[in-house]
Design an enzyme around this catalytic site. Structure first.
Site, PDB file in Angstrom:
ATOM      1  N   LYS A 107       5.574   5.020  -7.835  1.00 23.67           N
ATOM      2  CA  LYS A 107       5.940   3.914  -7.194  1.00 23.67           C
ATOM      3  C   LYS A 107       6.341   2.358  -8.189  1.00 23.67           C
ATOM      4  O   LYS A 107       6.979   2.777  -9.386  1.00 23.67           O
ATOM      5  CB  LYS A 107       4.693   2.708  -7.367  1.00 23.67           C
ATOM      6  CG  LYS A 107       4.439   1.836  -6.604  1.00 23.67           C
ATOM      7  CD  LYS A 107       2.806   0.981  -5.676  1.00 23.67           C
ATOM      8  CE  LYS A 107       2.835   0.128  -5.084  1.00 23.67           C
ATOM      9  NZ  LYS A 107       1.699  -0.945  -4.960  1.00 23.67           N
TER      10      LYS A 107
HETATM   11  C1  E4P Z   1       0.556  -2.306  -2.591  1.00 25.12           C
HETATM   12  O1  E4P Z   1       0.975  -1.615  -2.572  1.00 25.12           O
HETATM   13  C2  E4P Z   1       0.165  -3.491  -3.598  1.00 25.12           C
HETATM   14  O2  E4P Z   1      -0.853  -3.248  -4.317  1.00 25.12           O
HETATM   15  C3  E4P Z   1      -0.936  -4.730  -2.870  1.00 25.12           C
HETATM   16  O3  E4P Z   1      -0.592  -4.537  -1.543  1.00 25.12           O
HETATM   17  C4  E4P Z   1      -0.473  -6.246  -2.979  1.00 25.12           C
HETATM   18  O4  E4P Z   1      -1.153  -6.598  -2.404  1.00 25.12           O
HETATM   19  P1  E4P Z   1      -1.551  -8.351  -3.598  1.00 25.12           P
HETATM   20  O5  E4P Z   1      -0.092  -9.556  -2.141  1.00 25.12           O
HETATM   21  O6  E4P Z   1      -2.898  -8.808  -2.637  1.00 25.12           O
HETATM   22  O7  E4P Z   1      -1.347  -8.249  -4.640  1.00 25.12           O
END
Ligand code: E4P
Length: 220
Positions: A83
């Site tokens: 990622k």
């Molecule tokens: C995506 O891969 C992220 O880990 C996640 O969806 C972020 O979500 P949040 O905005 O609730 O922290």
């Protein structure tokens, strides 16, 4: 649409995996920190539980660092997806990883043009963060619709839309309606999707009525 779980919590992953509908997992540095455990230890455990893609995020922000960390993470298990934040060096790294056969999830996407660039760089997944847009009074789901429309205009773009920052079941429904490839869902939302009060009321009535059937189901 595929369902990923957005967590680094092993108990949650185990419970969702037992349902038989879990296609993968996404983690991020904040989710890993919440577990209080070491990154590699958690990651290896998740990859043992889940055969689908598991996103593991780099923390470097320069090209050399992203490449070093990404190559290292990719070796943890064959289902790791690296990622990468949607920044200039992140895009450069995405292209390098594409050429090396390492899968990527380009994260922190907040505009359709960012998503177009990520796809052109060869990202496996693009992660539009819809909840965080809703939080600042923008239409998060409109971003997903725009990315879908753009990607559909160009057959050569193979990047999958992974809807992230999901806060409630309607986000999941609308992601599916918009043609997203994947929704990554926090465990409490996953649980809410299964449940419906009319299902519970209906089931209670069926069971109550069946008590009047002589001999019940007939199983001795
Ligand atoms: C995506 O891969 C992220 O880990 C996640 O969806 C972020 O979500 P949040 O905005 O609730 O922290």
């Amino acid at each position: 649409m595929k369902f990923f779980l957005d967590t680094a919590d092993i108990a949650e992953i185990r419970e969702a995996a037992a349902l038989g509908v879990l296609d993968g997992v996404t983690t991020n540095p904040s989710l890993v920190a919440k577990t209080g455990r070491g990154f590699l230890e958690v990651l290896a455990e998740i990859c043992e539980l889940v055969s689908g893609p598991v996103s593991a995020e780099v923390v470097a922000t320069d090209l050399e660092g992203i490449l070093r960390e990404g190559r290292f993470l990719a070796k943890v298990a064959s289902n790791i997806v690296v990622k990468i934040p949607l920044i200039t060096d992140g895009l450069k790294a995405t292209r390098v990883f594409r050429d090396e056969g390492i899968k990527t999830n380009v994260t922190l996407c907040f505009s359709p043009l960012q998503a177009l660039l990520a796809a052109k760089a060869g990202a496996t997944y693009i992660s539009p963060f819809i909840g965080r847009l809703d939080d600042i009074s923008h239409q998060g789901m409109a971003l997903v619709e725009e990315i879908r429309a753009i990607y559909d205009n160009y057959a050569e773009l193979e990047t999958q839309i992974l809807v992230a920052s999901i806060r409630h079941p309607l986000h999941v429904r609308d992601a599916a309606l918009a043609g997203a490839d994947v929704a990554t869902v926090p465990f409490p939302v996953f649980d809410k999707i299964i449940k419906h009060p009319l299902t519970d009321i209906g089931l209670a009535k069926f069971l109550k009525d069946f008590e009047k059937v002589p001999g019940g189901l007939g199983i001795s």
